[in-house]
Design a protein around this motif. Structure first.
Motif, PDB file in Angstrom:
ATOM      1  N   ALA A   1       0.821  -1.207   0.000  1.00 16.27           N
ATOM      2  CA  ALA A   1       0.000   0.000   0.000  1.00 16.27           C
ATOM      3  C   ALA A   1       0.860   1.265   0.000  1.00 16.27           C
ATOM      4  CB  ALA A   1      -0.937  -0.007   1.204  1.00 16.27           C
ATOM      5  N   VAL A   2       1.895   1.281   0.838  1.00 17.29           N
ATOM      6  CA  VAL A   2       2.749   2.465   0.949  1.00 17.29           C
ATOM      7  C   VAL A   2       3.594   2.638  -0.312  1.00 17.29           C
ATOM      8  CG1 VAL A   2       4.609   3.555   2.272  1.00 17.29           C
ATOM      9  CG2 VAL A   2       2.799   2.317   3.469  1.00 17.29           C
ATOM     10  N   LEU A   3       4.012   1.527  -0.932  1.00 16.33           N
ATOM     11  CA  LEU A   3       4.847   1.610  -2.131  1.00 16.33           C
ATOM     12  C   LEU A   3       4.122   2.217  -3.321  1.00 16.33           C
ATOM     13  CD1 LEU A   3       6.734  -1.806  -1.885  1.00 16.33           C
ATOM     14  CD2 LEU A   3       7.799   0.461  -1.886  1.00 16.33           C
ATOM     15  N   ASP A   4       2.807   2.268  -3.262  1.00 17.25           N
ATOM     16  CA  ASP A   4       2.052   2.951  -4.314  1.00 17.25           C
ATOM     17  C   ASP A   4       2.247   4.465  -4.233  1.00 17.25           C
ATOM     18  OD1 ASP A   4       1.057   0.597  -5.345  1.00 17.25           O
ATOM     19  OD2 ASP A   4      -0.773   0.658  -4.134  1.00 17.25           O
ATOM     20  N   ILE A   5       2.707   4.937  -3.079  1.00 14.72           N
ATOM     21  CA  ILE A   5       2.881   6.383  -2.851  1.00 14.72           C
ATOM     22  C   ILE A   5       4.358   6.758  -2.773  1.00 14.72           C
ATOM     23  CG2 ILE A   5       2.208   8.315  -1.391  1.00 14.72           C
ATOM     24  CD1 ILE A   5      -0.152   6.704  -2.563  1.00 14.72           C
ATOM     25  N   ILE A   6       5.134   5.928  -2.091  1.00 18.22           N
ATOM     26  CA  ILE A   6       6.554   6.215  -1.856  1.00 18.22           C
ATOM     27  C   ILE A   6       7.382   5.122  -2.521  1.00 18.22           C
ATOM     28  CG2 ILE A   6       8.336   6.541  -0.093  1.00 18.22           C
ATOM     29  CD1 ILE A   6       6.113   7.342   1.851  1.00 18.22           C
TER      30      ILE A   6
ATOM     31  N   PHE B   1      13.269   2.576  -2.561  1.00 19.34           N
ATOM     32  CA  PHE B   1      14.466   2.916  -1.798  1.00 19.34           C
ATOM     33  C   PHE B   1      14.280   4.143  -0.912  1.00 19.34           C
ATOM     34  CE2 PHE B   1      16.316   0.057  -4.928  1.00 19.34           C
ATOM     35  CZ  PHE B   1      17.176  -0.691  -4.120  1.00 19.34           C
ATOM     36  N   VAL B   2      13.367   5.032  -1.271  1.00 15.45           N
ATOM     37  CA  VAL B   2      13.022   6.127  -0.362  1.00 15.45           C
ATOM     38  C   VAL B   2      12.359   5.554   0.881  1.00 15.45           C
ATOM     39  CG1 VAL B   2      11.609   8.191  -0.041  1.00 15.45           C
ATOM     40  CG2 VAL B   2      12.790   7.829  -2.211  1.00 15.45           C
TER      41      VAL B   2
ATOM     42  N   SER C   1      14.935   3.793   3.042  1.00 20.47           N
ATOM     43  CA  SER C   1      15.750   4.756   3.804  1.00 20.47           C
ATOM     44  C   SER C   1      14.987   5.265   5.024  1.00 20.47           C
ATOM     45  CB  SER C   1      16.157   5.927   2.901  1.00 20.47           C
ATOM     46  OG  SER C   1      16.943   5.496   1.813  1.00 20.47           O
ATOM     47  N   LEU C   2      13.713   5.599   4.830  1.00 16.07           N
ATOM     48  CA  LEU C   2      12.896   6.040   5.963  1.00 16.07           C
ATOM     49  C   LEU C   2      12.797   4.949   7.016  1.00 16.07           C
ATOM     50  CD1 LEU C   2       9.953   7.782   4.039  1.00 16.07           C
ATOM     51  CD2 LEU C   2      11.711   8.907   5.432  1.00 16.07           C
ATOM     52  N   ARG C   3      12.631   3.721   6.565  1.00 15.36           N
ATOM     53  CA  ARG C   3      12.513   2.588   7.482  1.00 15.36           C
ATOM     54  C   ARG C   3      13.792   2.416   8.305  1.00 15.36           C
ATOM     55  NH1 ARG C   3      11.243  -3.663   5.572  1.00 15.36           N
ATOM     56  NH2 ARG C   3      11.389  -4.585   7.650  1.00 15.36           N
ATOM     57  N   LEU C   4      14.951   2.500   7.655  1.00 16.85           N
ATOM     58  CA  LEU C   4      16.221   2.311   8.362  1.00 16.85           C
ATOM     59  C   LEU C   4      16.508   3.460   9.323  1.00 16.85           C
ATOM     60  CD1 LEU C   4      18.434   0.875   5.465  1.00 16.85           C
ATOM     61  CD2 LEU C   4      17.438  -0.364   7.404  1.00 16.85           C
ATOM     62  N   TRP C   5      16.202   4.700   8.912  1.00 20.29           N
ATOM     63  CA  TRP C   5      16.413   5.833   9.806  1.00 20.29           C
ATOM     64  C   TRP C   5      15.521   5.727  11.042  1.00 20.29           C
ATOM     65  CZ3 TRP C   5      20.393   8.570  10.379  1.00 20.29           C
ATOM     66  CH2 TRP C   5      21.179   9.003   9.310  1.00 20.29           C
TER      67      TRP C   5
ATOM     68  N   ALA D   1      20.296   5.184  -3.926  1.00 20.04           N
ATOM     69  CA  ALA D   1      19.253   4.793  -4.879  1.00 20.04           C
ATOM     70  C   ALA D   1      17.999   5.639  -4.685  1.00 20.04           C
ATOM     71  CB  ALA D   1      18.927   3.311  -4.716  1.00 20.04           C
ATOM     72  N   GLY D   2      17.697   5.975  -3.434  1.00 19.69           N
ATOM     73  CA  GLY D   2      16.515   6.775  -3.146  1.00 19.69           C
ATOM     74  C   GLY D   2      16.601   8.180  -3.724  1.00 19.69           C
ATOM     75  N   GLY D   3      17.830   8.694  -3.872  1.00 19.63           N
ATOM     76  CA  GLY D   3      18.001  10.022  -4.441  1.00 19.63           C
ATOM     77  C   GLY D   3      17.490  10.121  -5.868  1.00 19.63           C
ATOM     78  N   PHE D   4      17.515   8.992  -6.585  1.00 20.88           N
ATOM     79  CA  PHE D   4      17.017   8.976  -7.960  1.00 20.88           C
ATOM     80  C   PHE D   4      15.502   8.780  -8.025  1.00 20.88           C
ATOM     81  CE2 PHE D   4      21.453   7.592  -8.265  1.00 20.88           C
ATOM     82  CZ  PHE D   4      21.930   8.428  -9.264  1.00 20.88           C
ATOM     83  N   GLU D   5      14.881   8.557  -6.864  1.00 24.89           N
ATOM     84  CA  GLU D   5      13.445   8.289  -6.834  1.00 24.89           C
ATOM     85  C   GLU D   5      12.612   9.449  -6.283  1.00 24.89           C
ATOM     86  OE1 GLU D   5      13.446   3.437  -6.051  1.00 24.89           O
ATOM     87  OE2 GLU D   5      13.255   4.819  -4.358  1.00 24.89           O
ATOM     88  N   LEU D   6      13.261  10.519  -5.879  1.00 25.93           N
ATOM     89  CA  LEU D   6      12.537  11.602  -5.213  1.00 25.93           C
ATOM     90  C   LEU D   6      11.412  12.171  -6.078  1.00 25.93           C
ATOM     91  CD1 LEU D   6      15.491  13.521  -3.487  1.00 25.93           C
ATOM     92  CD2 LEU D   6      13.840  11.952  -2.442  1.00 25.93           C
ATOM     93  N   ASP D   7      11.639  12.198  -7.390  1.00 28.48           N
ATOM     94  CA  ASP D   7      10.607  12.737  -8.289  1.00 28.48           C
ATOM     95  C   ASP D   7       9.410  11.795  -8.424  1.00 28.48           C
ATOM     96  OD1 ASP D   7      12.146  14.966  -8.733  1.00 28.48           O
ATOM     97  OD2 ASP D   7      13.052  14.205 -10.587  1.00 28.48           O
ATOM     98  N   LEU D   8       9.559  10.559  -7.942  1.00 28.22           N
ATOM     99  CA  LEU D   8       8.480   9.571  -8.067  1.00 28.22           C
ATOM    100  C   LEU D   8       7.529   9.572  -6.874  1.00 28.22           C
ATOM    101  CD1 LEU D   8      10.584   6.553  -9.428  1.00 28.22           C
ATOM    102  CD2 LEU D   8       9.278   8.241 -10.752  1.00 28.22           C
TER     103      LEU D   8
END
Length: 303
Positions: free
Chosen positions: A25-30, A33-34, A37-41, A195-202
């Motif tokens: 469900a969350v991966l449809d929005i975020i 790798f973003v 990263s949130l999960r690990l932080w 990897a998450g840095g390349f996904e910010l626009d998504l």
């Protein structure tokens, strides 16, 4: 028998049982790798206060580096594959394919740790594996197009998680599980953040609402900080070959939560699978008890 180690492994697997529905469900929005990263932080920030309160930082510089590298394998590569595979595939596929992890844990445990693979452990693994097939009907597995790629990535996640589990067990003798878990989380961040840095626009910023935020918190605090700590604690106390069977509590909990919260039906396959997995868990617990008894007898003879 180390009761805490057995229970810790089952509870960790149970927590992960509800993770795939939340992740999907969350991966449809975020993007993957973003979210990782949130999960690990969140996981790391949850453990820091515990470590500070305990004032028991014992890891050497070498052990910290090892924890970082192991975390790179487990949390950077394996969880990255898991989130990516889940996004490309389905929650059911993810639950079924990643259930191959116990096989890899058993194999890596025999190869790297030289753990004995006897008939009882193999039988427990076979029974639990058959139980997973009964609970998560493989006929529902989507194998075409994007799902096929997702399933291949999920299998890579299962393999790398098996390697991570055995390596974390090797390191568990060198310090506290809290500190090892913290550095392992940090070890996964360089890959996930790059990897998450390349996904910010998504990121679908407009779709982020309270349920999505709660999902991220669940994945970071419960599925990462708590469940990973329990899993690492189980590995520190129990043979990797035994812990591998405890992983099979995951599909039972996942299917049960689906019935409670999503109104899904628990058919005959679920109950047959639950019985098989339960038998596998009981055999694993018995083998752990027998293994402990043999170790105590050998120690007594040496004295």
């Amino acid at each position: 028998m180390d009761v805490y180690g057995i229970i810790a492994g089952i509870v960790a697997a149970g927590i992960w049982g509800g993770m795939y529905v939340v992740s999907k469900a969350v991966l449809d929005i975020i993007p993957p790798f973003v979210l990782l990263s949130l999960r690990l932080w969140l996981g790391a920030l949850s453990l820091i206060p515990i470590l500070v309160a305990r004032k028991r930082r014992k890891l050497s510089r070498r052990a910290r580096l090892q924890a970082l590298l192991i975390g790179f394998v487990g949390y950077g590569i394996s969880l990255g594959f898991q989130f990516t595979g889940t996004k490309l595939s389905t929650a059911s596929n993810a639950a079924l394919v990643t259930s191959a992890s116990p096989v890899f844990i058993l194999l890596f445990g025999a190869w790297i740790l030289k753990e004995r693979v006897n008939a009882t452990r193999l039988l427990a693994l076979v029974l639990a594996s058959l139980g997973v097939v009964a609970v998560v009907d493989p006929r529902k597995l989507f194998m075409g197009g994007e799902e096929l790629m997702g399933n291949a990535i999920l299998l890579a996640a299962a393999l790398s998680w098996g390697l991570y589990s055995v390596l974390i067990k090797m390191l568990s003798t060198k310090g506290s599980i809290v500190e090892i878990s913290l550095f392992a989380f940090l070890g996964g961040l360089p890959l996930s953040m790059t990897a998450g840095g390349f996904e910010l626009d998504l990121i679908l910023w407009h779709a982020i609402n309270a349920p999505v935020i709660l999902g991220v918190l669940y994945l970071g605090i419960i599925s990462t900080a708590l469940a990973m700590f329990l899993w690492n604690s189980s590995l520190a106390r129990v043979d990797a070959g035994i812990v591998s069977v405890l992983f099979f509590a995951q599909p039972i909990v996942g299917a049960s939560l689906g019935a409670v919260f999503l109104g899904e039906t628990l058919d005959l396959g679920f109950w047959i699978g639950a019985a098989l997995i339960g038998a596998g868990l009981l055999l694993a617990a018995h083998e752990q008890y027998a293994s402990g008894s043999r170790a105590r007898k050998r120690k007594g003879m040496e004295l």
